[in-house]
Design a protein around this motif. Structure first.
Motif, mmCIF file in Angstrom:
data_model
loop_
_atom_site.group_PDB
_atom_site.id
_atom_site.type_symbol
_atom_site.label_atom_id
_atom_site.label_comp_id
_atom_site.label_asym_id
_atom_site.label_seq_id
_atom_site.Cartn_x
_atom_site.Cartn_y
_atom_site.Cartn_z
ATOM 1 N N LEU A 1 -10.851 -8.545 -3.969
ATOM 2 C CA LEU A 1 -10.659 -7.241 -3.370
ATOM 3 C C LEU A 1 -9.594 -6.320 -3.512
ATOM 4 C CD1 LEU A 1 -11.863 -8.745 0.158
ATOM 5 C CD2 LEU A 1 -13.082 -7.306 -1.449
ATOM 6 N N ARG A 2 -8.791 -6.945 -4.780
ATOM 7 C CA ARG A 2 -7.498 -6.321 -4.883
ATOM 8 C C ARG A 2 -7.538 -4.971 -5.577
ATOM 9 N NH1 ARG A 2 -4.118 -12.007 -6.296
ATOM 10 N NH2 ARG A 2 -4.140 -12.461 -4.212
ATOM 11 N N GLY A 3 -8.778 -4.640 -6.191
ATOM 12 C CA GLY A 3 -9.012 -3.538 -6.858
ATOM 13 C C GLY A 3 -9.661 -2.301 -6.214
ATOM 14 N N ARG A 4 -9.960 -2.616 -4.903
ATOM 15 C CA ARG A 4 -10.656 -1.827 -4.146
ATOM 16 C C ARG A 4 -9.669 -0.638 -3.822
ATOM 17 N NH1 ARG A 4 -12.292 -4.236 1.693
ATOM 18 N NH2 ARG A 4 -9.913 -5.198 2.318
ATOM 19 N N PRO A 5 -10.041 0.640 -3.687
ATOM 20 C CA PRO A 5 -9.016 1.675 -3.274
ATOM 21 C C PRO A 5 -8.778 1.877 -1.964
ATOM 22 C CG PRO A 5 -11.464 2.655 -4.080
ATOM 23 C CD PRO A 5 -11.234 1.124 -4.157
ATOM 24 N N LEU A 6 -7.667 2.006 -1.564
ATOM 25 C CA LEU A 6 -7.204 2.151 -0.181
ATOM 26 C C LEU A 6 -7.755 3.440 0.534
ATOM 27 C CD1 LEU A 6 -3.253 1.633 -0.473
ATOM 28 C CD2 LEU A 6 -5.016 0.049 0.347
ATOM 29 N N GLN A 7 -8.239 4.446 -0.054
ATOM 30 C CA GLN A 7 -8.754 5.600 0.519
ATOM 31 C C GLN A 7 -10.255 5.131 0.888
ATOM 32 O OE1 GLN A 7 -7.853 9.354 -0.596
ATOM 33 N NE2 GLN A 7 -9.429 10.277 0.289
ATOM 34 N N GLY A 8 -10.528 5.085 2.267
ATOM 35 C CA GLY A 8 -11.833 4.660 2.554
ATOM 36 C C GLY A 8 -11.785 3.226 3.198
ATOM 37 N N LEU A 9 -10.757 2.580 2.899
ATOM 38 C CA LEU A 9 -10.526 1.107 3.327
ATOM 39 C C LEU A 9 -10.646 1.100 4.782
ATOM 40 C CD1 LEU A 9 -9.841 -1.693 2.215
ATOM 41 C CD2 LEU A 9 -7.427 -1.057 2.720
ATOM 42 N N GLY B 1 -2.752 6.676 -11.163
ATOM 43 C CA GLY B 1 -4.139 6.054 -10.762
ATOM 44 C C GLY B 1 -4.199 6.207 -9.220
ATOM 45 N N PRO B 2 -5.290 5.648 -8.463
ATOM 46 C CA PRO B 2 -5.496 5.649 -7.171
ATOM 47 C C PRO B 2 -4.966 4.416 -6.667
ATOM 48 C CG PRO B 2 -7.583 5.256 -8.389
ATOM 49 C CD PRO B 2 -6.523 5.520 -9.376
ATOM 50 N N PRO B 3 -4.558 4.565 -5.500
ATOM 51 C CA PRO B 3 -3.857 3.265 -5.122
ATOM 52 C C PRO B 3 -4.885 2.292 -4.586
ATOM 53 C CG PRO B 3 -3.596 5.255 -3.448
ATOM 54 C CD PRO B 3 -4.061 5.638 -4.652
ATOM 55 N N VAL B 4 -4.448 0.981 -4.908
ATOM 56 C CA VAL B 4 -5.646 0.157 -4.602
ATOM 57 C C VAL B 4 -4.829 -1.077 -3.470
ATOM 58 C CG1 VAL B 4 -6.904 0.233 -6.590
ATOM 59 C CG2 VAL B 4 -4.847 -1.396 -6.483
ATOM 60 N N ASP B 5 -5.840 -1.781 -2.938
ATOM 61 C CA ASP B 5 -5.648 -2.978 -1.910
ATOM 62 C C ASP B 5 -4.862 -4.147 -2.906
ATOM 63 O OD1 ASP B 5 -5.476 -4.406 0.314
ATOM 64 O OD2 ASP B 5 -7.491 -4.803 0.357
ATOM 65 N N ALA B 6 -3.840 -3.970 -3.616
ATOM 66 C CA ALA B 6 -3.264 -4.955 -4.536
ATOM 67 C C ALA B 6 -2.829 -6.261 -3.724
ATOM 68 C CB ALA B 6 -1.964 -4.207 -5.032
ATOM 69 N N LYS B 7 -2.423 -6.053 -2.501
ATOM 70 C CA LYS B 7 -1.931 -7.280 -1.902
ATOM 71 C C LYS B 7 -2.973 -8.250 -0.940
ATOM 72 C CE LYS B 7 2.654 -6.051 -2.307
ATOM 73 N NZ LYS B 7 3.996 -5.784 -1.545
ATOM 74 N N ASN B 8 -4.208 -7.843 -1.166
ATOM 75 C CA ASN B 8 -5.329 -8.564 -0.461
ATOM 76 C C ASN B 8 -5.182 -10.021 -0.991
ATOM 77 O OD1 ASN B 8 -7.792 -9.734 0.357
ATOM 78 N ND2 ASN B 8 -8.258 -7.347 0.826
ATOM 79 N N VAL B 9 -5.348 -10.847 0.112
ATOM 80 C CA VAL B 9 -5.438 -12.268 -0.032
ATOM 81 C C VAL B 9 -6.570 -12.656 -0.981
ATOM 82 C CG1 VAL B 9 -3.759 -12.821 1.979
ATOM 83 C CG2 VAL B 9 -6.361 -12.834 2.108
ATOM 84 N N ASP B 10 -7.554 -12.037 -0.944
ATOM 85 C CA ASP B 10 -8.443 -12.284 -1.898
ATOM 86 C C ASP B 10 -8.447 -11.507 -3.134
ATOM 87 O OD1 ASP B 10 -11.214 -12.565 -2.928
ATOM 88 O OD2 ASP B 10 -12.215 -11.994 -0.956
ATOM 89 N N GLY C 1 -1.382 -7.459 3.012
ATOM 90 C CA GLY C 1 -2.716 -8.093 2.636
ATOM 91 C C GLY C 1 -3.192 -9.149 3.623
ATOM 92 N N LYS C 2 -2.726 -8.838 4.936
ATOM 93 C CA LYS C 2 -3.331 -10.017 6.137
ATOM 94 C C LYS C 2 -3.922 -9.166 7.191
ATOM 95 C CE LYS C 2 0.462 -13.142 4.928
ATOM 96 N NZ LYS C 2 1.649 -13.907 5.451
ATOM 97 N N THR C 3 -4.675 -9.768 8.099
ATOM 98 C CA THR C 3 -5.503 -9.211 8.913
ATOM 99 C C THR C 3 -5.134 -9.757 10.342
ATOM 100 O OG1 THR C 3 -7.385 -8.718 7.738
ATOM 101 C CG2 THR C 3 -7.769 -8.780 10.165
ATOM 102 N N TYR C 4 -4.887 -9.013 11.329
ATOM 103 C CA TYR C 4 -4.058 -9.583 12.614
ATOM 104 C C TYR C 4 -4.961 -9.067 13.927
ATOM 105 C CZ TYR C 4 0.020 -9.462 9.736
ATOM 106 O OH TYR C 4 0.691 -9.789 8.751
ATOM 107 N N ARG D 1 -9.533 -3.612 21.855
ATOM 108 C CA ARG D 1 -9.239 -4.876 21.271
ATOM 109 C C ARG D 1 -10.014 -5.149 19.876
ATOM 110 N NH1 ARG D 1 -5.626 -8.120 24.205
ATOM 111 N NH2 ARG D 1 -5.193 -7.033 26.491
ATOM 112 N N GLY D 2 -9.482 -5.604 19.006
ATOM 113 C CA GLY D 2 -10.206 -5.865 17.514
ATOM 114 C C GLY D 2 -9.217 -6.411 16.778
ATOM 115 N N ARG D 3 -9.221 -5.894 15.501
ATOM 116 C CA ARG D 3 -8.642 -6.445 14.311
ATOM 117 C C ARG D 3 -7.834 -5.396 13.520
ATOM 118 N NH1 ARG D 3 -8.618 -11.797 14.227
ATOM 119 N NH2 ARG D 3 -8.294 -12.182 11.989
ATOM 120 N N ILE D 4 -6.907 -5.664 12.871
ATOM 121 C CA ILE D 4 -6.128 -4.551 12.104
ATOM 122 C C ILE D 4 -5.761 -5.390 10.734
ATOM 123 C CG2 ILE D 4 -4.051 -5.150 13.037
ATOM 124 C CD1 ILE D 4 -3.390 -1.976 12.807
ATOM 125 N N TYR D 5 -6.072 -4.551 9.579
ATOM 126 C CA TYR D 5 -5.706 -5.249 8.418
ATOM 127 C C TYR D 5 -4.261 -4.281 8.005
ATOM 128 C CZ TYR D 5 -5.888 -5.796 3.476
ATOM 129 O OH TYR D 5 -5.288 -6.101 2.045
#
Length: 142
Positions: A76-84, A64-73, A107-110, A98-102
């Motif tokens: 959102l854990r089922g959304r695909p990594l490709q396109g994220l 299967g396609p890799p998903v955002d499994a570690k998301n704190v929400d 599963g964290k944003t900095y 300057r901005g934010r990185i996920y």
């Protein structure tokens, strides 16, 4: 006899208040291979700011396609990594962006600081307070 003009106080004040060219960060739009060579991130305008999305995954799992499994929400854990989107809200801060990185691995944003080095690589930092972790991404040629 030569006449020497002495600047007036008003003239000096006007010269000091004249706009000077702003220092702009080196552009970062393009396609970038992450440090671990696991993905290609495409940086492009997103409204008034820049963002970066995972456009290619270099290593795919067997099932299967890799998903955002570690998301704190959990929603959102089922959304695909490709396109994220992993880089968001980046704006020119003079010599850096300057901005934010996920980070999908945690599963964290900095908070993030990104700059383009003289050799054409991209220095990508994710920061908590004054502690930053840095990666070097390389440009992808078509």
């Amino acid at each position: 006899m030569k006449t020497i003009k002495i600047p007036t106080l008003a003239g000096l004040a006007a010269a000091m208040l004249a706009p000077t060219p702003a220092i702009a960060a080196t552009p970062i739009v393009g396609r970038w291979l992450t440090e671990g060579k696991t993905a290609i991130v495409t940086v492009a305008p997103c409204g008034a700011t820049l963002c970066g999305r995972i456009t290619t995954l270099m290593k795919r799992p067997e099932s299967g396609p890799p998903v955002d499994a570690k998301n704190v929400d959990p929603a959102l854990r089922g959304r695909p990594l490709q396109g994220l989107p992993i880089l968001t809200e980046f704006s020119d801060a003079g010599d850096t962006w300057r901005g934010r990185i996920y980070d999908p691995q945690t599963g964290k944003t900095y908070k993030s600081v990104v700059s383009r080095d003289a050799d054409g690589t991209l220095k990508v930092q994710g920061c908590i307070a004054f502690l930053c972790q840095t990666q070097t991404w390389t440009a992808v040629r078509n």
